[in-house]
Design an enzyme around this catalytic site. Structure first.
Site, PDB file in Angstrom:
ATOM      1  N   THR A 187      40.090  38.116  42.588  1.00 28.28           N
ATOM      2  CA  THR A 187      40.270  37.932  44.020  1.00 28.28           C
ATOM      3  C   THR A 187      40.040  36.470  44.345  1.00 28.28           C
ATOM      4  O   THR A 187      39.535  35.732  43.514  1.00 28.28           O
ATOM      5  CB  THR A 187      39.198  38.763  44.759  1.00 28.28           C
ATOM      6  OG1 THR A 187      38.995  39.983  44.062  1.00 28.28           O
ATOM      7  CG2 THR A 187      39.585  39.076  46.171  1.00 28.28           C
ATOM      8  N   ILE A 216      44.467  50.818  47.187  1.00 31.22           N
ATOM      9  CA  ILE A 216      43.722  49.859  48.003  1.00 31.22           C
ATOM     10  C   ILE A 216      42.393  49.580  47.326  1.00 31.22           C
ATOM     11  O   ILE A 216      41.694  50.509  46.901  1.00 31.22           O
ATOM     12  CB  ILE A 216      43.509  50.396  49.428  1.00 31.22           C
ATOM     13  CG1 ILE A 216      44.855  50.485  50.153  1.00 31.22           C
ATOM     14  CG2 ILE A 216      42.544  49.514  50.218  1.00 31.22           C
ATOM     15  CD1 ILE A 216      44.804  51.170  51.487  1.00 31.22           C
ATOM     16  N   THR A 237      34.132  39.906  44.191  1.00 23.26           N
ATOM     17  CA  THR A 237      35.301  39.903  43.328  1.00 23.26           C
ATOM     18  C   THR A 237      34.974  40.676  42.062  1.00 23.26           C
ATOM     19  O   THR A 237      33.820  40.768  41.657  1.00 23.26           O
ATOM     20  CB  THR A 237      35.728  38.468  42.983  1.00 23.26           C
ATOM     21  OG1 THR A 237      36.811  38.523  42.041  1.00 23.26           O
ATOM     22  CG2 THR A 237      34.600  37.663  42.361  1.00 23.26           C
ATOM     23  N   GLY A 238      36.009  41.232  41.443  1.00 24.38           N
ATOM     24  CA  GLY A 238      35.789  42.020  40.233  1.00 24.38           C
ATOM     25  C   GLY A 238      36.600  43.292  40.280  1.00 24.38           C
ATOM     26  O   GLY A 238      37.729  43.316  40.767  1.00 24.38           O
TER      27      GLY A 238
END
Length: 321
Positions: A187, A216, A237-238
């Protein structure tokens, strides 16, 4: 108290063998975006404006998994998502399933400011984008040769994957890295606080390689991938499914609010104790001007700066002397 900013370009299994030219491109982009954010804070721009500005730059860079660099779904399309949140008011906006919008983060802000809602997705979000006159392009703009190759590798391995080397689905086979050792990870996101303690967070992503159409992730979900209140601002993020399960961003704020932990203590606890290793990284700032960037993956593309002169740009864990 002073201003502070943190930003990331994704966390994951980033090999130490990442070719220098690939690493340097991303480091240069982080340095460029950090400079933009620092200048904006020095110019007394509102944190909400700062995080949108920085994330737009990251979306426009094809070397990160958001905007121009978004990875492809199992049907070879892009479905981008983004979220932005103001800490003082807790106003927020989110979008998913975008296929033509150049800067998803700016559409998320318009959802926050121009509608009575928080979250718009797919056809409704695309229609809203056209109504608002935001920049759109043909879907082919986002279909890069690199991401076509990434999708090909994922399909051959029959996997949904975060990058070239990190599987999401359980599989006994060991996947090998790409020929050039590159990876397209996670991200992009930015968090910022100004001299008055105003906070904001913004996150944007293309999701997983070979993800199902309609999937999603954590990025647009308030409290999972993105959160800001009067204490802190967090962008995660991840692996989205793990981040959603652990309500990562909100838990950082909750530990500060209800347990009295410092920003660094709260973020470290969430990353090290709440989420299985190899799944998450985050950037966060506090109303006091603190910044932290922990991760439990191999690496995380990250950068930060504070008013007192501290700055850092990194990928892998810092070497402690």
């Amino acid at each position: 108290m002073g201003w502070a900013i943190g930003l990331h370009g994704g966390a994951g299994d980033i090999p130490l063998t990442l070719p220098a030219e690939r690493r340097q491109l991303r480091e240069a982009a982080l340095r460029h975006c950090l400079g933009i954010g620092v200048d904006a804070l020095k110019d007394k721009k509102a944190p909400l404006d700062v995080v949108e500005l920085v994330v737009r730059e990251l979306e426009n860079n094809p070397h990160f998994n958001a905007g121009r660099g978004s990875v492809l779904t199992n049907e070879g399309t892009v479905e981008m998502e983004a979220c932005i949140m103001d800490g003082n008011t807790r106003r927020c906006g989110a979008v998913s399933g975008l296929t033509t919008v150049v800067n998803a983060i700016s559409l998320a802000r318009l959802v926050m400011e121009k509608t009575p809602h928080i979250y718009l997705a797919f056809d409704g979000a695309e229609k809203f984008a056209r109504e608002q006159g935001v920049e759109t392009v043909d879907q082919s703009h986002f279909i890069t040769p690199e991401n076509i190759e990434r999708l090909k590798q994922a399909k051959e391995a029959n996997r949904v994957q975060l990058d070239y080397t990190q599987p999401i689905q359980n599989d006994v086979k060991k996947e090998t890295p790409s020929a050039d050792g590159d990876s397209q990870i996670g991200t992009v996101g930015c968090v910022a606080v100004d001299n008055d303690g105003n906070l904001a967070a913004a996150t944007s992503t293309g999701g997983f390689v070979n993800k199902m159409v309609g999937r999603i992730g954590d990025t647009p979900i308030i409290g999972a991938g993105t959160y800001a209140n009067n204490l802190c601002a967090v962008s995660a993020t991840g692996k989205g499914e793990a981040i959603i399960r652990s309500t990562v961003a909100r838990d950082v704020a909750a530990l500060m609010e209800f347990k009295g932990l410092s920003l660094k203590e709260a973020a470290a606890y969430v990353v090290e104790e709440s989420v299985p290793r190899g799944n998450v990284g985050l950037v966060a700032v506090s109303a006091k001007g603190e910044v932290t960037m922990p991760f439990n993956t191999t690496g995380m593309f990250r950068a930060c700066a504070t008013e007192d002169g501290y700055s850092e740009i990194g990928i892998w864990p810092s070497v402690q002397n």
